[in-house]
Design a protein around this motif. Structure first.
Motif, PDB file in Angstrom:
ATOM      1  N   PRO A   1      11.495  22.238   3.483  1.00 35.39           N
ATOM      2  CA  PRO A   1      11.229  23.660   3.231  1.00 35.39           C
ATOM      3  C   PRO A   1      11.515  24.512   4.459  1.00 35.39           C
ATOM      4  CG  PRO A   1       9.181  22.487   3.593  1.00 35.39           C
ATOM      5  CD  PRO A   1      10.259  21.446   3.566  1.00 35.39           C
ATOM      6  N   ALA A   2      11.647  25.815   4.227  1.00 39.23           N
ATOM      7  CA  ALA A   2      11.884  26.746   5.327  1.00 39.23           C
ATOM      8  C   ALA A   2      10.568  27.074   6.018  1.00 39.23           C
ATOM      9  CB  ALA A   2      12.522  28.027   4.782  1.00 39.23           C
ATOM     10  N   LEU A   3      10.700  27.636   7.220  1.00 41.95           N
ATOM     11  CA  LEU A   3       9.525  28.048   7.988  1.00 41.95           C
ATOM     12  C   LEU A   3       8.909  29.267   7.318  1.00 41.95           C
ATOM     13  CD1 LEU A   3       8.139  27.652  10.897  1.00 41.95           C
ATOM     14  CD2 LEU A   3       9.563  29.564  11.571  1.00 41.95           C
ATOM     15  N   ARG A   4       7.586  29.256   7.151  1.00 41.92           N
ATOM     16  CA  ARG A   4       6.935  30.430   6.578  1.00 41.92           C
ATOM     17  C   ARG A   4       6.581  31.415   7.691  1.00 41.92           C
ATOM     18  NH1 ARG A   4       4.053  26.592   3.646  1.00 41.92           N
ATOM     19  NH2 ARG A   4       2.249  26.986   4.946  1.00 41.92           N
ATOM     20  N   PHE A   5       6.547  32.703   7.318  1.00 42.59           N
ATOM     21  CA  PHE A   5       6.261  33.733   8.321  1.00 42.59           C
ATOM     22  C   PHE A   5       4.902  33.488   8.964  1.00 42.59           C
ATOM     23  CE2 PHE A   5       4.623  37.936   9.567  1.00 42.59           C
ATOM     24  CZ  PHE A   5       5.597  38.247  10.498  1.00 42.59           C
ATOM     25  N   LYS A   6       3.950  33.030   8.152  1.00 41.09           N
ATOM     26  CA  LYS A   6       2.600  32.779   8.660  1.00 41.09           C
ATOM     27  C   LYS A   6       2.616  31.693   9.742  1.00 41.09           C
ATOM     28  CE  LYS A   6      -1.699  32.017   6.676  1.00 41.09           C
ATOM     29  NZ  LYS A   6      -2.492  31.517   5.545  1.00 41.09           N
ATOM     30  N   GLU A   7       3.437  30.685   9.505  1.00 43.18           N
ATOM     31  CA  GLU A   7       3.530  29.596  10.492  1.00 43.18           C
ATOM     32  C   GLU A   7       4.126  30.102  11.794  1.00 43.18           C
ATOM     33  OE1 GLU A   7       4.451  25.501   8.185  1.00 43.18           O
ATOM     34  OE2 GLU A   7       5.820  27.135   7.761  1.00 43.18           O
ATOM     35  N   TYR A   8       5.099  31.018  11.651  1.00 44.09           N
ATOM     36  CA  TYR A   8       5.721  31.570  12.852  1.00 44.09           C
ATOM     37  C   TYR A   8       4.728  32.430  13.616  1.00 44.09           C
ATOM     38  CZ  TYR A   8       8.151  35.114  15.553  1.00 44.09           C
ATOM     39  OH  TYR A   8       8.517  35.977  16.546  1.00 44.09           O
ATOM     40  N   ILE A   9       4.113  33.384  12.910  1.00 46.33           N
ATOM     41  CA  ILE A   9       3.261  34.353  13.598  1.00 46.33           C
ATOM     42  C   ILE A   9       1.968  33.698  14.079  1.00 46.33           C
ATOM     43  CG2 ILE A   9       1.851  35.346  11.710  1.00 46.33           C
ATOM     44  CD1 ILE A   9       4.000  37.368  14.167  1.00 46.33           C
ATOM     45  N   GLY A  10       1.566  32.624  13.395  1.00 46.16           N
ATOM     46  CA  GLY A  10       0.351  31.918  13.786  1.00 46.16           C
ATOM     47  C   GLY A  10       0.418  31.343  15.197  1.00 46.16           C
ATOM     48  N   GLN A  11       1.614  31.258  15.750  1.00 47.96           N
ATOM     49  CA  GLN A  11       1.786  30.676  17.083  1.00 47.96           C
ATOM     50  C   GLN A  11       1.848  31.727  18.187  1.00 47.96           C
ATOM     51  OE1 GLN A  11       1.670  27.480  17.652  1.00 47.96           O
ATOM     52  NE2 GLN A  11       1.417  27.122  15.462  1.00 47.96           N
ATOM     53  N   TRP A  12       1.384  32.944  17.920  1.00 45.48           N
ATOM     54  CA  TRP A  12       1.610  33.998  18.914  1.00 45.48           C
ATOM     55  C   TRP A  12       1.011  33.683  20.269  1.00 45.48           C
ATOM     56  CZ3 TRP A  12      -2.493  36.883  20.935  1.00 45.48           C
ATOM     57  CH2 TRP A  12      -3.724  36.758  20.272  1.00 45.48           C
ATOM     58  N   ARG A  13      -0.122  32.976  20.261  1.00 50.20           N
ATOM     59  CA  ARG A  13      -0.714  32.633  21.561  1.00 50.20           C
ATOM     60  C   ARG A  13       0.204  31.674  22.317  1.00 50.20           C
ATOM     61  NH1 ARG A  13      -4.868  32.046  18.144  1.00 50.20           N
ATOM     62  NH2 ARG A  13      -6.540  33.589  18.219  1.00 50.20           N
ATOM     63  N   THR A  14       0.795  30.751  21.569  1.00 50.81           N
ATOM     64  CA  THR A  14       1.717  29.790  22.189  1.00 50.81           C
ATOM     65  C   THR A  14       2.882  30.508  22.866  1.00 50.81           C
ATOM     66  OG1 THR A  14       1.174  28.305  20.394  1.00 50.81           O
ATOM     67  CG2 THR A  14       3.067  27.723  21.747  1.00 50.81           C
ATOM     68  N   TYR A  15       3.437  31.520  22.176  1.00 54.56           N
ATOM     69  CA  TYR A  15       4.572  32.243  22.767  1.00 54.56           C
ATOM     70  C   TYR A  15       4.149  32.920  24.064  1.00 54.56           C
ATOM     71  CZ  TYR A  15       6.001  31.791  17.877  1.00 54.56           C
ATOM     72  OH  TYR A  15       6.274  31.308  16.641  1.00 54.56           O
ATOM     73  N   LEU A  16       2.964  33.555  24.020  1.00 52.43           N
ATOM     74  CA  LEU A  16       2.509  34.267  25.223  1.00 52.43           C
ATOM     75  C   LEU A  16       2.288  33.296  26.376  1.00 52.43           C
ATOM     76  CD1 LEU A  16       0.049  36.941  23.785  1.00 52.43           C
ATOM     77  CD2 LEU A  16       2.324  37.291  24.750  1.00 52.43           C
TER      78      LEU A  16
END
Lengths: 502, 327
Positions: A238-253
């Protein structure tokens, strides 16, 4: 503000956009080819940029530069082969995800995390540009050493079930990194009269030997037993869901912060930032047990970490005329040839050029996002190749890559020997990642330790003479203790071997 | 399939590279020429050679590809360059560090000046001694006095042992009547990080190429106390020479030129000799070089060879006298 608007228009001109597009495509092509690193890609393209105007040639070079931070992830995820050293940490979780039939998700996560981390990194670099440069200068050998001690604690995080085995692997990595010329006094070590070894072992054959070859061997043997390796057919999933992407915002920071700090320091580069980003993601994760077995968080941490270096690495070059790494050195060379010598005067006299360079960097990342999404569709083809064709092809590809780095057979031999070592390690459940990290950080560790001790005449109190030194050594201690406790909680005292992919 | 195609393409590429080079026809050059450079892309030698190559293409009538083969302080690239087919299609970007100092200080490097053919020198690169602009050391005499009183607490950083920069500083100490261990020596890997160490105040003195320091000098971040040229440099008239400050022995000058393997056909050497002369007369090239802090300086094949031989002998002797040997 006016400067920013002016630089926006400089960056937005058609030729710069075309240049960036060309650079990104070329860079991605190079980066998915093991053996062709970002430095080489930039060096190959450099002569062609002489004929262009300054900002267009920068757009081409930065396109190549940026995509080299991401492109290696594709092969890392699909065939356990980091296309560039930056993707070393991407293998750890990207490849297991692919094996679980989640290749599409892993590829998309790595791309989005890369672009997010990259753009955050550029914003950090642009907004605190002079500060970052000054901060980087404060890091002399003792401060660098303290920072490296902290970075080395990430080894414990990727050690898998047994810390002892992790340290064993790290020790081997440190030892391998001492081959070649002594970085301080230039005498030859473990060279045995082979002049090609004077330059030391290259990281890429080591990575291919550690990650790719054991995978090929172990899976071929397993496939043969179960009656035909060709039966292995993986779904893209399956493709990446937007929730899965945005859920990692702390990781990106977190990864962007780590990448911006490491990127601004001379010589460190993308792969330590990837490992540090990975480690931070693991430390703060609610599900650290998934790391190394297919954690989307780990993948995001690694990819955001290495890409966020791109912006920061430009800072010392642009503001001080001091390139942070080999790739930025080539870009600096291009600027000088265009008559724009990076340094304090460039920032004072042509601020619009400096800012438009950063804007071009962001543009390149956005272009990379779209081209990367297209590339993921093509990656589909890789999973459809039957194993009996794919594996030999990967091996040829890897051998060619190992040779192409320096046109030296020694690199191919090193790849094969490390491949044997890696396979034995795999069979004994000794993790490969600590070896890779130690090999990457080893030379910096040694140089800065020895330089510090030369400066202090052998006295070790030099490491606590500055606040940076104290701070990072304390962080290292906290990190080591916390990791040890976390490790115990996670793995208990049991010594059961886990199939550690790294 | 993508992988497969890539492999086929890669193998095709390899085959193309490996095809035997056509026997040298009388009208050299009939194909592009490679210049192998033993130093990394983007460094000062790289920039110098690339700028030269860019201008030389016009006069050579063929394109020139500069290829960086790094490692071993330049030893890896030179070892490659001295062993190529002497057909004139693979030459080396020559620089003092790799071609003359390295074999003088490191006997194990595997080559000597007799293993290659100097074709022509086109520029010289002075060495400067730097301090931070806000440093208390206003002059070379201040430095000498400070070192004498410091009982070994001041430090000097440069690009590493076995480099012309280290040699320059050792010659200066000797000329000033000081000993090598009166100053702490901190070797760095390259021009960039050693300059950063000075800018960050981690070392007190730093000897480097004028080109490496040009930007920081113009920005007023660092001060050059002396330069190794016999006369002051036109673009930096405020920097006194070591000679005028009473240290005539501190006269190390780096150089850049074109060098080939031995047994080159005379036609190749003649062609390149005239190309180098033409570039030297190219006003645009000369202006670029001088702007960066280099000096346009020409030597033909014979003069260049004699010069390298005498320099090599000098460095070999100094290496022993100043305990400069690398093993």
């Amino acid at each position: 503000m006016e400067v920013l608007i002016e630089s926006f228009w400089i960056a937005a001109q058609g030729s710069a956009v075309m240049g960036a597009l060309f650079g990104v495509v070329f860079g991605l092509f190079i980066a998915v080819t093991p053996g062709l690193t970002g430095v080489m890609a930039v060096a190959i393209i450099l002569p062609f940029t002489f004929a262009l105007d300054a900002i267009t040639s920068m757009a081409v070079l930065l396109g190549v530069y940026v995509s080299a931070y991401y492109g290696g992830a594709v092969t890392a995820i699909m065939i356990a082969t980091p296309g560039t050293p930056n993707a070393a940490a991407t293998v750890l979780d990207g490849y297991p995800l692919c094996r679980q039939g989640l290749a599409r998700k892993a590829l998309q996560m790595s791309l989005f995390a890369s672009v997010t981390g990259g753009i955050l990194g550029v914003f950090v670099a642009m907004s605190i540009f002079p500060l970052v440069a000054q901060l980087a200068l404060r890091f002399g050998p003792p401060e660098m050493f303290a920072l490296l001690v902290f970075s080395i604690t990430v080894i414990a995080g990727v050690s898998g079930a047994s810390l002892i085995k992790g340290f064993l692997a790290a020790t081997m990595g440190f030892l391998l990194s001492t081959i070649g010329q002594d970085p301080i006094f230039g005498s030859s070590r473990f060279v045995f009269g082979i002049s090609d070894l004077m330059g030391g072992l290259h990281i890429l054959p080591i990575l291919i030997g550690l990650f790719t070859i054991p995978e090929l061997i172990v899976r071929s043997v397993a496939g043969g037993r179960s009656g035909g390796a060709g039966a292995t057919y993986i779904e893209m999933g399956p493709a990446l869901r937007f929730k899965e992407y945005i859920g990692q915002w702390r990781t990106y920071l977190r990864s962007a912060a780590a990448g911006s700090l490491l990127g601004a320091l001379p010589g460190i580069g993308g792969s330590p930032a990837a490992f540090l980003g990975y480690f931070l993601a693991q430390r703060f994760s609610k599900r650290p047990e998934l790391f190394g077995r297919g954690s989307i968080e780990g993948l995001a941490g690694a990819e955001a970490g290495n890409s966020s270096v791109a912006g920061a690495a430009m800072v010392p070059m642009m503001s001080l005329g001091i390139p942070g790494g080999a790739t930025t050195a080539v870009i600096m060379g291009a600027l000088i040839i265009h008559g724009l010598t990076p340094g304090p005067t460039l920032f004072a006299t042509r601020p619009e050029f400096v800012y438009s360079t950063f804007l071009v960097l962001i543009m390149c990342m956005l272009i990379m996002l779209f081209i990367g999404l297209g590339m993921i569709r093509v990656a589909n083809l890789i999973v459809r190749i039957p194993t009996q064709i794919l594996f030999p092809a990967v091996l040829i590809f890897a051998t060619y890559g190992a040779y192409a780095i320096r046109n030296s057979l020694v690199d191919v031999i090193a790849m094969v020997l490390v491949g044997v070592l890696g396979t034995l390690m795999r069979l004994q459940a000794i993790p490969a990642a600590p070896l890779a990290i130690a090999f990457i950080l080893g030379p910096f560790f040694e140089q800065n330790l020895r330089r510090s001790l030369l400066m202090s005449g052998g006295s070790i109190d030099i490491f606590v003479r500055s606040w940076f030194g104290v701070a990072f050594l304390c962080l290292a201690l906290v990190s080591a203790v916390a990791t040890a406790f976390a490790h115990r909680r996670l793995h208990g005292s049991s010594r059961t071997a886990v199939t550690a992919n790294g | 399939m993508k992988t497969l195609f890539r492999n086929v393409a890669a193998i095709g590429l390899l085959a193309a590279v490996a095809l035997p080079v056509e026997a040298l026809a009388s009208d050299y050059p009939t194909q592009p020429v490679r210049i192998v450079l033993p130093f990394a892309a983007g460094g000062s030698t790289d920039i110098a050679i690339r700028t030269f190559a860019q201008h030389a293409e016009t006069y050579l009538g063929q394109s020139i590809a500069v290829e960086n083969r790094t490692g071993g302080g330049g030893g890896v690239g030179v070892n490659y360059g001295v062993n190529v087919e002497p057909d004139g299609y693979t030459l080396m970007g020559g620089a003092i560090g790799a071609h003359s100092i390295l074999p003088a200080v490191n006997r194990g490097v595997g080559y000597e000046p007799s293993d290659y053919t100097p074709i022509g020198m086109f520029q010289m690169n002075p060495v400067v001694l730097l301090v931070l602009n806000e440093s208390d050391h206003q002059s070379l005499d201040d430095v000498i006095a400070a070192i004498g009183e410091s009982s070994g607490s001041l430090s000097h950083g440069d690009l590493g042992p076995g480099t012309i920069h280290r040699l320059t500083f050792l010659l200066f100490l000797e000329s000033a009547g000081l000993a090598a261990d009166d100053v702490i020596y901190v070797p760095f890997g390259g021009g960039a990080d050693s300059l950063a160490a000075l800018l960050g105040g981690h070392v007190d003195f730093h000897a480097t190429n004028l080109t490496n320091a040009a930007e920081s000098l113009r920005a007023g971040a660092v001060r050059a106390l002396a330069v190794t040229t016999p006369e002051r440099v036109d673009h930096f008239p405020d920097i006194p020479t070591f000679a005028e400050l009473g240290h005539p022995d501190v006269d190390t000058l780096a150089w850049r030129g074109i060098i080939g393997p031995n047994d080159l056909p005379s036609e190749v050497v003649e062609t390149w000799d005239s190309v180098i002369r033409a570039v030297i007369d190219d006003a645009e090239w000369a202006a670029t070089v001088e702007e960066r802090g280099d000096i346009v300086f020409h030597m033909g094949p014979d003069a260049f060879a004699a010069f390298i031989d005498s320099e090599f002998e000098r460095y070999r002797r100094l290496a022993e006298e100043l305990d400069f040997i690398v093993e």
